[in-house]
Design a protein around this motif. Structure first.
Motif, PDB file in Angstrom:
ATOM      1  N   GLN A  94       0.836  -1.201   0.000  1.00  0.00           N
ATOM      2  CA  GLN A  94       0.000   0.000   0.000  1.00  0.00           C
ATOM      3  C   GLN A  94       0.864   1.241   0.000  1.00  0.00           C
ATOM      4  O   GLN A  94       1.905   1.288   0.652  1.00  0.00           O
ATOM      5  CB  GLN A  94      -0.893   0.005   1.248  1.00  0.00           C
ATOM      6  CG  GLN A  94      -1.949   1.079   1.276  1.00  0.00           C
ATOM      7  CD  GLN A  94      -2.845   0.953   2.495  1.00  0.00           C
ATOM      8  OE1 GLN A  94      -2.568   0.188   3.419  1.00  0.00           O
ATOM      9  NE2 GLN A  94      -3.936   1.699   2.510  1.00  0.00           N
ATOM     10  N   VAL A 118       0.589   5.298   0.823  1.00  0.00           N
ATOM     11  CA  VAL A 118      -0.262   6.274   1.501  1.00  0.00           C
ATOM     12  C   VAL A 118       0.342   7.652   1.334  1.00  0.00           C
ATOM     13  O   VAL A 118       1.439   7.928   1.834  1.00  0.00           O
ATOM     14  CB  VAL A 118      -0.414   5.933   2.993  1.00  0.00           C
ATOM     15  CG1 VAL A 118      -1.304   6.965   3.684  1.00  0.00           C
ATOM     16  CG2 VAL A 118      -0.979   4.533   3.160  1.00  0.00           C
ATOM     17  N   CYS A 123       4.867  10.257   0.353  1.00  0.00           N
ATOM     18  CA  CYS A 123       4.156   9.023   0.049  1.00  0.00           C
ATOM     19  C   CYS A 123       4.906   7.887   0.731  1.00  0.00           C
ATOM     20  O   CYS A 123       6.050   7.595   0.373  1.00  0.00           O
ATOM     21  CB  CYS A 123       4.102   8.820  -1.463  1.00  0.00           C
ATOM     22  SG  CYS A 123       3.340   7.292  -2.002  1.00  0.00           S
ATOM     23  N   TYR A 129      -0.773  11.901  -7.513  1.00  0.00           N
ATOM     24  CA  TYR A 129      -0.658  10.495  -7.169  1.00  0.00           C
ATOM     25  C   TYR A 129       0.805  10.076  -7.130  1.00  0.00           C
ATOM     26  O   TYR A 129       1.573  10.442  -8.021  1.00  0.00           O
ATOM     27  CB  TYR A 129      -1.367   9.629  -8.210  1.00  0.00           C
ATOM     28  CG  TYR A 129      -2.847   9.848  -8.326  1.00  0.00           C
ATOM     29  CD1 TYR A 129      -3.360  10.807  -9.194  1.00  0.00           C
ATOM     30  CD2 TYR A 129      -3.743   9.076  -7.590  1.00  0.00           C
ATOM     31  CE1 TYR A 129      -4.728  11.015  -9.309  1.00  0.00           C
ATOM     32  CE2 TYR A 129      -5.111   9.269  -7.700  1.00  0.00           C
ATOM     33  CZ  TYR A 129      -5.586  10.244  -8.561  1.00  0.00           C
ATOM     34  OH  TYR A 129      -6.945  10.435  -8.688  1.00  0.00           O
ATOM     35  N   GLN A 171      -3.465   6.972  -2.953  1.00  0.00           N
ATOM     36  CA  GLN A 171      -4.884   7.280  -3.042  1.00  0.00           C
ATOM     37  C   GLN A 171      -5.170   8.607  -3.733  1.00  0.00           C
ATOM     38  O   GLN A 171      -6.313   8.899  -4.069  1.00  0.00           O
ATOM     39  CB  GLN A 171      -5.516   7.295  -1.634  1.00  0.00           C
ATOM     40  CG  GLN A 171      -5.270   8.565  -0.831  1.00  0.00           C
ATOM     41  CD  GLN A 171      -3.910   8.610  -0.151  1.00  0.00           C
ATOM     42  OE1 GLN A 171      -2.991   7.876  -0.495  1.00  0.00           O
ATOM     43  NE2 GLN A 171      -3.779   9.502   0.838  1.00  0.00           N
ATOM     44  N   THR A 228      -4.039  12.937  -3.747  1.00  0.00           N
ATOM     45  CA  THR A 228      -4.251  14.046  -2.828  1.00  0.00           C
ATOM     46  C   THR A 228      -4.441  15.333  -3.626  1.00  0.00           C
ATOM     47  O   THR A 228      -3.743  15.569  -4.613  1.00  0.00           O
ATOM     48  CB  THR A 228      -3.067  14.172  -1.842  1.00  0.00           C
ATOM     49  OG1 THR A 228      -3.354  15.143  -0.854  1.00  0.00           O
ATOM     50  CG2 THR A 228      -1.774  14.541  -2.552  1.00  0.00           C
TER      51      THR A 228
END
Length: 124
Positions: free
Chosen positions: A3, A5, A22, A95, A116, A118
């Motif tokens: 993942q 983030v 990130c 991204y 995800q 921003t």
């Protein structure tokens, strides 16, 4: 479970600066190339910056060259995008992405993992 983030974006005045980060979970950035892309409303996702496997070389879109700097801290499994002298046209959802092939491509296809997104809004 891998993942990415991303950090929160924000509202920035034209000429201002903002740093995006990130962080990866379950994925080792040192064995991946990283990329930054952005997507404005009604437009395609565009390349911003990327580095090759392990962070060896960094590439930038012409529109951000000299203003944006992509970097990484492999020990923290985190990549960064420092954005200076922001312009209204930089407004977009940003991204981060990771590519296990390590090519540092400007094309979205090689990237296996995506943050995800921003929102960055630059007021004129």
């Amino acid at each position: 479970h891998e993942q990415l983030v991303g950090s929160l974006g924000g509202l920035v005045p034209a000429g201002g600066s903002l740093r995006l980060s990130c962080a990866s979970s379950g994925l080792t950035f040192s064995s991946h190339a990283s990329g930054w892309f952005r997507q404005a409303p009604g437009k395609e996702r565009d390349f911003v910056a990327a580095d090759t496997w392990g962070g060896g070389r960094t590439y930038y879109a012409d529109s951000v060259k000299g203003r944006f700097t992509a970097s990484r801290d492999n020990a923290k499994n985190t990549v960064y995008l420092q954005m200076n002298n922001l312009k209204h046209e930089d407004t977009a959802v940003y991204y981060c992405a990771a590519d296990h092939l390590g090519t540092g491509s400007a094309n979205i296809k090689p990237y296996d993992y995506w943050g995800q997104g921003t929102q960055v809004t630059v007021s004129s």
